[in-house]
Design an enzyme around this catalytic site. Structure first.
Site, PDB file in Angstrom:
ATOM      1  N   LYS A  80       0.859  -1.198   0.000  1.00  0.00           N
ATOM      2  CA  LYS A  80       0.000   0.000   0.000  1.00  0.00           C
ATOM      3  C   LYS A  80       0.889   1.238   0.000  1.00  0.00           C
ATOM      4  O   LYS A  80       1.942   1.250   0.662  1.00  0.00           O
ATOM      5  CB  LYS A  80      -0.899  -0.032   1.237  1.00  0.00           C
ATOM      6  CG  LYS A  80      -1.925   1.097   1.308  1.00  0.00           C
ATOM      7  CD  LYS A  80      -2.849   0.913   2.514  1.00  0.00           C
ATOM      8  CE  LYS A  80      -3.881   2.022   2.624  1.00  0.00           C
ATOM      9  NZ  LYS A  80      -4.806   1.850   3.768  1.00  0.00           N
ATOM     10  N   SER A 155      -9.737   2.036   2.854  1.00  0.00           N
ATOM     11  CA  SER A 155      -8.850   2.746   1.974  1.00  0.00           C
ATOM     12  C   SER A 155      -7.853   1.841   1.243  1.00  0.00           C
ATOM     13  O   SER A 155      -7.244   2.277   0.264  1.00  0.00           O
ATOM     14  CB  SER A 155      -8.060   3.799   2.765  1.00  0.00           C
ATOM     15  OG  SER A 155      -7.246   3.189   3.740  1.00  0.00           O
ATOM     16  N   SER A 179      -9.943  -0.281   7.091  1.00  0.00           N
ATOM     17  CA  SER A 179      -9.380  -0.201   5.731  1.00  0.00           C
ATOM     18  C   SER A 179      -8.703  -1.450   5.218  1.00  0.00           C
ATOM     19  O   SER A 179      -8.358  -1.506   4.036  1.00  0.00           O
ATOM     20  CB  SER A 179      -8.402   0.960   5.640  1.00  0.00           C
ATOM     21  OG  SER A 179      -9.118   2.145   5.486  1.00  0.00           O
TER      22      SER A 179
HETATM   23  N1  GLN Z   1     -13.182   4.327   6.231  1.00  0.00           N
HETATM   24  C1  GLN Z   1     -12.522   4.775   7.412  1.00  0.00           C
HETATM   25  C2  GLN Z   1     -12.131   6.225   7.282  1.00  0.00           C
HETATM   26  O1  GLN Z   1     -12.352   6.779   6.240  1.00  0.00           O
HETATM   27  C3  GLN Z   1     -11.344   3.912   7.723  1.00  0.00           C
HETATM   28  C4  GLN Z   1     -10.106   4.303   7.039  1.00  0.00           C
HETATM   29  C5  GLN Z   1      -8.937   3.445   7.419  1.00  0.00           C
HETATM   30  O2  GLN Z   1      -9.087   2.419   8.070  1.00  0.00           O
HETATM   31  N2  GLN Z   1      -7.776   3.907   7.047  1.00  0.00           N
HETATM   32  O3  GLN Z   1     -11.616   6.792   8.200  1.00  0.00           O
END
Ligand code: GLN
Length: 487
Positions: A80, A155, A179
């Site tokens: 990532k 994400s 995410s």
């Molecule tokens: N969807 C969540 C957010 O937008 C989680 C993001 C993540 O785990 N990095 O904060």
């Protein structure tokens, strides 16, 4: 498609050991697959092919010399774009870091290098890991391999899509509020958020430090366990990394499953009925294996989303202050003096969602609002933690959906950030509490989109969580399915 593209890392490892394939051939097969399908999926932001092949050659040389490093030696792992690999870009899918090249390795990358894994590619993501659909990337929108009109989740959407589409057997993601698990669920693969502190965060670009962990994504639980065992370690650069050696989880997978008590928290159900049904069917399977199933209640879960979005944005507003146009980030060409550099560089470099969160986080931390929002959110975080502790006095494992719905169409929620945030309801509790949680496939909905089953365990019970997931996986064939990508 080459037949190795959809083989699990464990099978690839055997093929390498038996010299039926070389690490170079394997890496080349992945690169060919990427060339064939990634124009449609757009999981990768960039790939240094020469570097990947050179690492594969080094793995082959070790094998020839009898100095192979471990079971992952020669196996590709894609990364990532918020995890630092020395000499490679690390943009966090943001214009702010578009030209940034990392001068050092994250601890998880040093650990992977010691294992001999071939570290390659930069995977797309929501900018600075803020989002649930990978639509917040400044550079590309990643498509879901099961239906390219749908989002892959986020994400870590690039990581999940790359694994699901056979472009890599293994990938790293990061999970601040879901995410890893949510995109794993949307793309029909396995993703694991480890217990907070078991994996070092050094070299993972910080979004909300008290919530996030780097973790493994793969097409089987066994591969996730093998990768986690390489990632997890103490780290002198990360004061939140727990001291002491980690107990490997992989050997625990084959330990005979003990009958356990499993809790179904009623607050996690009530989303898409196909998901509820698939998860309850999974619970019935555990019951058939001698587990006791209990309905439990975690009454403060309805406060988890506001609590998470206050704490996460507060921490983000502080963590992202370092991207100021002065040091290594984008610097506005229109700026005239220092204050102007901060303002214009941040204005140009950050996307809409990141700005929204920096503003929200600054607001909840400001004098006058701190007590009403940030402090209150911390209190509710403690309350949620104590509800989980109480639940775990009665049950060994919590079983729930990973998401309230399956992958949604691209553009479906971009105009309404709150709607996007609400989709995180089943994943944020494990981040607020630091507990280990895995998502694995447990079915498909009527339109053929994958459904994720989430298992949440006690702190440091990572091995048992993965063992329970492995038992379900080996008794079903959901993880073996491959999406057809029309190119
Ligand atoms: N969807 C969540 C957010 O937008 C989680 C993001 C993540 O785990 N990095 O904060």
């Amino acid at each position: 498609m080459n037949e190795v593209n959809f083989k699990n890392a464990s099978e690839l490892s055997s093929l390498l050991a038996e010299k039926k394939i070389s690490a170079r051939e394997l890496m080349q097969a992945q690169l060919d697959r990427i060339r064939a399908v990634d124009g449609k999926i757009r999981a990768f932001l960039s790939i240094d092919e020469a570097d990947a092949l050179a690492q594969a050659d080094a793995a082959d040389a070790r094998r020839a010399a009898g100095t192979t490093l471990g079971t992952l030696d020669g196996v590709p792992v894609a990364i990532k774009d918020n995890i630092a690999v020395s000499g490679q870009p690390c943009s966090c899918a943001s214009k702010m870091l578009e030209n940034f090249v990392s001068p050092y390795d994250a601890t998880v990358i040093s650990n992977l290098k010691k294992s001999g894994a071939v570290i390659f590619g930069r995977l797309n993501m929501d900018e600075f890991a803020m989002g649930s659909s990978t639509e917040n990337s400044a550079f590309a929108k990643t498509a879901n391999p099961w239906n390219t009109n749908c989002v892959p989740g986020g994400s870590s959407g690039g990581s999940a899509a790359a694994v699901a589409a056979g472009m890599t057997p293994l990938a790293l993601g990061s999970d601040t509020g879901g995410s890893i698990r949510q995109p794993a669920s949307f793309c029909g693969i396995v993703g694991f958020k480890p217990t907070y502190g078991t994996v070092s965060r050094y070299g993972a670009v910080a979004f909300a430090s008290s919530l996030e962990q780097v973790g493994p994504m793969a097409r089987s639980v066994a591969d996730v366990a093998a990768l986690y065992d390489v990632l997890a370690s103490p780290c002198s650069h990360d004061s939140t990394a727990l001291p002491g050696e980690r107990t490997p989880t992989f050997p625990q997978l084959s330990a005979p499953a003990k009958p356990r008590k499993i809790g179904l928290p009623k607050e996690f159900f009530g989303g898409d009925s196909a998901i509820d049904e698939a998860v309850k069917k999974a619970a019935a399977w555990y019951e058939s294996q001698g587990c006791e199933i209990r309905e439990i209640s975690l009454p403060s879960i309805d406060l988890a989303i506001p609590t998470y979005y206050i704490i996460a944005t507060a921490e983000a507003s502080s963590n992202l202050a370092r991207f100021d146009g002065i040091r290594y980030t984008h610097r506005s060409a229109r700026a005239t003096d220092a204050i102007d550099i901060f303002a214009k560089s941040r204005g140009e470099g950050f996307g809409e969602e990141v700005k929204r969160r920096v503003l929200l986080g600054t607001y909840v931390l400001s004098a006058g609002y701190y007590d009403a929002y940030y402090l209150r959110a911390q209190k509710i975080r403690s309350l949620i933690r104590s509800e989980f502790e109480k639940a775990f006095a009665d049950v060994d494992l919590i079983l729930a959906p990973t998401t309230p719905e399956t992958a949604f169409p691209q553009g479906g929620k971009t105009a309404d950030p709150l709607k996007m945030y609400l989709g995180d309801i089943c994943t944020v509790p494990a981040n607020l509490t630091g507990l280990p949680a895995v998502s694995l496939p447990c079915g498909f909905d009527a339109s053929g989109m994958p459904i994720g089953l989430q298992l949440i365990g006690k702190a440091l019970d990572d091995g048992n969580v993965l063992a329970a997931a492995h038992a379900f996986e080996t008794a079903h064939d959901f993880s073996g399915r491959i999406p057809t990508i029309e190119i």
